[in-house]
Design a protein around this motif. Structure first.
Motif, PDB file in Angstrom:
ATOM      1  N   LEU A   1       3.567   5.460   3.443  1.00 36.18           N
ATOM      2  CA  LEU A   1       3.676   4.032   3.162  1.00 36.18           C
ATOM      3  C   LEU A   1       5.017   3.476   3.619  1.00 36.18           C
ATOM      4  CD1 LEU A   1       2.007   3.776  -0.338  1.00 36.18           C
ATOM      5  CD2 LEU A   1       1.209   2.795   1.804  1.00 36.18           C
ATOM      6  N   ALA A   2       6.068   4.274   3.374  1.00 39.13           N
ATOM      7  CA  ALA A   2       7.398   3.833   3.794  1.00 39.13           C
ATOM      8  C   ALA A   2       7.438   3.660   5.306  1.00 39.13           C
ATOM      9  CB  ALA A   2       8.451   4.840   3.348  1.00 39.13           C
ATOM     10  N   ALA A   3       6.783   4.576   6.023  1.00 39.61           N
ATOM     11  CA  ALA A   3       6.750   4.494   7.488  1.00 39.61           C
ATOM     12  C   ALA A   3       6.027   3.226   7.927  1.00 39.61           C
ATOM     13  CB  ALA A   3       6.059   5.711   8.078  1.00 39.61           C
ATOM     14  N   ILE A   4       4.919   2.907   7.259  1.00 45.84           N
ATOM     15  CA  ILE A   4       4.175   1.682   7.605  1.00 45.84           C
ATOM     16  C   ILE A   4       5.066   0.463   7.387  1.00 45.84           C
ATOM     17  CG2 ILE A   4       2.240   0.209   6.918  1.00 45.84           C
ATOM     18  CD1 ILE A   4       0.714   2.768   6.229  1.00 45.84           C
TER      19      ILE A   4
ATOM     20  N   VAL B   1      -0.444   0.402  -1.855  1.00 48.48           N
ATOM     21  CA  VAL B   1      -0.010   1.264  -2.969  1.00 48.48           C
ATOM     22  C   VAL B   1      -0.997   1.150  -4.127  1.00 48.48           C
ATOM     23  CG1 VAL B   1       1.771   1.543  -4.752  1.00 48.48           C
ATOM     24  CG2 VAL B   1       2.430   1.296  -2.355  1.00 48.48           C
ATOM     25  N   ALA B   2      -1.372  -0.098  -4.462  1.00 55.49           N
ATOM     26  CA  ALA B   2      -2.275  -0.304  -5.596  1.00 55.49           C
ATOM     27  C   ALA B   2      -3.614   0.371  -5.342  1.00 55.49           C
ATOM     28  CB  ALA B   2      -2.454  -1.808  -5.840  1.00 55.49           C
ATOM     29  N   VAL B   3      -4.145   0.158  -4.121  1.00 49.91           N
ATOM     30  CA  VAL B   3      -5.433   0.786  -3.790  1.00 49.91           C
ATOM     31  C   VAL B   3      -5.284   2.300  -3.797  1.00 49.91           C
ATOM     32  CG1 VAL B   3      -7.165   1.074  -1.960  1.00 49.91           C
ATOM     33  CG2 VAL B   3      -6.269  -1.201  -2.482  1.00 49.91           C
ATOM     34  N   GLY B   4      -4.152   2.776  -3.230  1.00 46.31           N
ATOM     35  CA  GLY B   4      -3.895   4.220  -3.169  1.00 46.31           C
ATOM     36  C   GLY B   4      -3.830   4.829  -4.566  1.00 46.31           C
TER      37      GLY B   4
END
Lengths: 661, 195
Positions: free
Chosen positions: A11-14, B177-180
């Motif tokens: 996620l951080a990479a995105i 993040v929420a979906v994850g």
């Protein structure tokens, strides 16, 4: 838990990638191909192939460049004072800037036209217009000096000028800012809102004497109040005709940006100037009386003379029915260009999404068949479809000007979409396009205005410079760009800076001009009334409170170099004759405290600086153009004594210099 | 009544909290390039305003009769700050109450907000690009000047880019993040059930 950390790292990479937002697309990066340098490189000691004669826009003059190098050779002052040469400052050149309104020291120079014989460049003259106070100038291609300026009466905003007829019979002029004109030819005091009733435009045919080039107003043609924009004469079969574009057929007089952009079509005004000539010879038309200045430079007296003239013949096409026809042209046409065969007239509706191409043959047929769609202010309007060869579809936005290569291709400049679009005149198909940096206005293909274009290059004169060169604050040089058009695809070769704001320009092969270029003026032929042909004649003469200094300049002294007996209240005229008889040995002249300026004097020439001393004391003078190893020593002194002083008039040089009492 | 794991609640609190940053960062950007605009023109949309080269873009667009872009044109700017406040509040529900159902509500809210936001942007861009003044100096029949919804598009001699700016990316990341988190919760619960 490890998996969750991987997820978070992902996620951080995105997020990181997301911060790199919209990148500049590749297609917008300037496409300069390799190997272009040698195409524009003119080795030291070698010459350029073309003279590029470029209007100087708001600099008021014309500038000369070499092609393909883009090097600036010379600025020719025309409608503005020019400190470098003393034009408009010396007594001899001041009359060149005279108008019926008095001296105008700075005007706006838009277009140039090179003289042609049988439609081909003859390398004799440059013609140039001034837009603000309507004037047409003729410049010699032997001396590169302005030889003549004629004011255009009954007009304002001389934009559609000085475009020439095929044999340089005429240079033309037209009214861009329609303005009130009464029968006496004067500019009466009327409300602006009376535009539709009182405002008029005129086309002026400025006759060019075939041998001397001497200008005169041949005749004028009265048109309703519309804004005449640009022009081109016919060629070959259309030789007798000239075509003008116009905008504001809405006849708006305020907020033209909106109000003159409402109609779908304005006009190309087609004028049969041969017919007009016949009517003038037959005594038709009325005389207007409105003063205009005619300024002529004499190469032998090295002086200009300004004469105020009054009379002009005006033809009214609502009475003389077969001299003017209107062809509807989409949305505020700007450029109005005839192709080298004289068969097509290209109107560039600067707000149109197409380029209309008119056919001269169809126009003649429509006239013969009386194929009219109506009248505009008493003038016949031909049917659009009946005169149209065809339309170039989706060429770009904001077409302005079209040039020709003589191979059946047209090159149109597009201001809004900042590009040159090459298209085929017969098929009307776009064949190539090249971006310009930025927002091209006028364009030149060498010889495009003639029946035999020289082709090879296209030069874009851009209206916006921005980041093309090292920045110099808010005020930037203008930017031109050179394209190679010899192949199927246009290739950008070079950016070069230009002076003022170039509008139209022409280019002519150097071979037609270079051999005739004058090297210096023969001193024997100098008929200046205040010439000093030899140093022994150098003298100072008092006539009341006017003092004439007959001065000579030769390497490396000015004679006389000591002058006494000049008093406060005197007017001193330094008539400096350059006695040199060799190429490239000009001398300059400046005197301390001069409220005017300096002089620059070519070999064999005489020039005059008016000097009114303002303070008692010694005023040094000197040569301002580095002329020799002893140039620094080329200096002298003028003694200025109080008013009423009894210091006698004395002058000399070396042994003849005045001695102390 | 599936309870949420503590780590989920903590991560969610962090993510929701990061939405506060969208008050201080632009959400969306439009960039335009043309030969005569090598440096590019950009326009950034925030929760409550538009910034960037609007004046220059308005100058370019006046030829073709597009509306002048002004913040007052968009009523959205008046309530978006409150909407995001509500979204943040909803984000804290699963954190505080610790129930999966509330996480589902939050995910649904985010998806709804995204769809509504993009829909609103589409509607606005269509109107802006096609609803042109009849008095325009230049008009090309059938031509639309709408910017792309997302990505690149050529409009005459301009290349236009439209995409999320930093604030927009925060929204996207929070959404992901929420979906994850929701997916992992479900997945972990199922694995536990199997055991």
């Amino acid at each position: 838990m490890n998996k969750r950390f991987l997820l978070l790292a992902g996620l951080a990479a995105i997020t990181g990638a997301g911060l790199l937002t919209g990148c500049k697309p590749k297609q917008l990066i300037a496409p300069v191909q390799s190997g272009v340098a040698e195409k524009v490189y003119v080795a030291p000691g070698k010459y350029d192939e073309f003279y590029n004669i470029v209007s100087g826009g708001f600099s008021g003059g014309v500038a000369i460049y070499g092609l393909p190098s883009g090097r600036l050779f010379r600025q020719i002052p025309v409608f503005a004072q020019h400190p470098e040469s003393g034009y408009g400052y010396s007594e001899e050149t001041k009359p060149m800037l005279n108008t019926s309104y008095g001296t105008q020291v700075w005007d706006d120079q838009h277009h140039v036209g090179l003289s042609t014989t049988n439609g081909e460049h003859d390398g004799r003259w440059i013609f140039a217009n001034s837009n603000n106070s309507p004037r047409v100038a003729r410049i010699s291609l032997e001396t590169f000096r302005t030889e003549e300026i004629i004011e255009i009466p009954n007009s304002s905003g001389n934009h559609s000028s000085p475009f020439l007829t095929e044999n340089t019979e005429y240079a033309v002029a037209g009214t861009r800012f329609a303005y009130p004109l009464d029968d006496e030819g004067s500019n009466p005091d009327v409300p602006i809102a009376s535009f539709k009733d009182t405002f008029k435009s005129v086309i002026s045919m400025v006759a060019v004497e075939p041998k001397t080039g001497r200008l005169s107003i041949g005749f004028q043609i009265l048109l309703p109040g519309i804004d005449i924009d640009l022009a081109r004469a016919g060629k070959k079969k259309s030789h007798d005709w000239i075509f003008f574009s116009c905008y504001n057929s809405e006849q708006a007089h305020t907020l033209l940006e909106v109000n003159a952009s409402q109609k779908d079509k304005d006009f190309i005004v087609a004028i049969n100037w041969k017919k007009c000539e016949e009517y003038v010879k037959a005594g038709k038309g009325r005389k207007s009386r409105n003063p205009y200045a005619h300024n002529v430079w004499d190469e032998h007296t090295h002086s200009a003379k300004s004469t105020i003239l009054n009379e002009v013949t005006i033809l009214d096409p609502t009475e003389l029915k077969d001299i003017v026809y209107l062809m509807p042209c989409p949305k505020s046409p700007h450029g109005c260009d005839t192709d080298p065969t004289g068969s097509y007239i290209i109107g560039s509706g600067k707000l149109a999404a197409i380029i209309p191409v008119f056919s001269f043959d169809k126009m003649l047929k429509a006239i013969a068949d009386k194929n009219h769609e109506g009248e505009f202010c008493g003038l016949p309007v031909l049917k659009y479809e009946s005169v149209l060869h065809g339309e170039v579809k989706k060429p770009g936005l904001g077409p302005l000007h079209t040039e020709f290569d003589g191979k059946g291709n047209a090159y149109t400049s597009f201001f809004v979409t900042s590009e040159i679009v090459k298209w085929n005149i017969e098929t009307l198909q776009v064949v190539d396009r090249a971006p310009t940096y930025y927002s091209v206005g006028h364009m030149t293909v060498p010889g495009s205005a003639t029946v035999k274009p020289h082709g090879k290059y296209a030069i874009a004169y851009n209206k916006i410079t921005k980041d093309r060169y090292l920045p110099t604050g808010p005020e930037l040089t203008q930017s031109a760009q050179l394209y190679d058009i010899s192949g199927d695809k246009m290739k950008l070769l070079l950016d070069f800076p230009t002076v003022g704001e170039p509008h139209y320009a022409e280019a002519i092969p150097a071979a037609l001009v270079k051999p005739k270029s004058k090297k210096f003026y023969k001193i024997e032929a100098n008929n200046h009334p205040y010439v000093t042909k030899s140093e022994k004649d150098a003298r100072v003469v008092r006539e009341g409170n006017v003092v004439h200094v007959y001065m000579t300049a030769i390497r490396s002294h000015l004679a006389p170099d000591n002058i006494e007996g000049v008093k406060i209240g005197d007017e001193v005229y330094f008539h400096v004759t350059n006695l040199e008889q060799d190429w490239d040995v000009p001398h300059g002249f400046a005197v301390k405290g001069s409220g005017n300026a300096e002089l620059l004097i070519m070999p064999g020439e005489t020039a005059t600086l008016k000097y009114v001393p303002g303070r008692v004391g010694i005023a040094p003078f000197y040569c301002t153009d580095f002329c020799s190893a002893l140039h620094q020593e080329m200096q002298g002194y003028l003694r200025v004594s109080p008013a009423g002083s009894d210091v006698p008039l004395k002058f000399g040089i070396g042994e003849t210099a005045p001695t102390a009492k | 009544m599936q309870p949420l794991r503590l780590s989920t609640r903590l991560l969610l609190a962090l993510a929701t909290l990061s939405l506060v940053a969208t008050y201080f960062l632009p959400l969306w950007e439009i960039q335009l390039w043309a030969p005569q605009y090598p440096e590019g023109l950009n326009m950034k949309m925030w929760l409550n305003r538009i910034t960037g080269d609007c004046d220059i873009i308005n100058g370019v667009n006046h030829y073709i009769g597009m509306k002048t872009i002004k913040a007052e044109m968009f009523p959205e700017f008046k309530y978006m700050v409150y909407l995001v406040g509500v979204i943040i509040a909803i984000g804290f529900l699963p954190v505080v109450l610790g129930r999966r159902r509330w996480l589902m509500v939050f995910v649904a809210t985010l998806i709804l907000a995204a769809v509504a936001g993009m829909g609103d942007y589409w509607r606005w861009s269509q109107d802006y690009g096609t609803n042109l003044s009849p008095k325009a100096a230049i008009s090309i029949p059938g031509m639309s000047y709408s910017p792309p919804i997302i990505g690149y598009k050529s409009i005459l001699n301009f290349v236009a880019y439209s995409g999320p700016d930093r604030g927009g990316w925060i929204f996207i990341v929070v959404g992901v993040v929420a979906v994850g988190l929701l997916t992992t919760e479900i997945w972990l619960d199922r694995r536990q059930l199997k055991k």
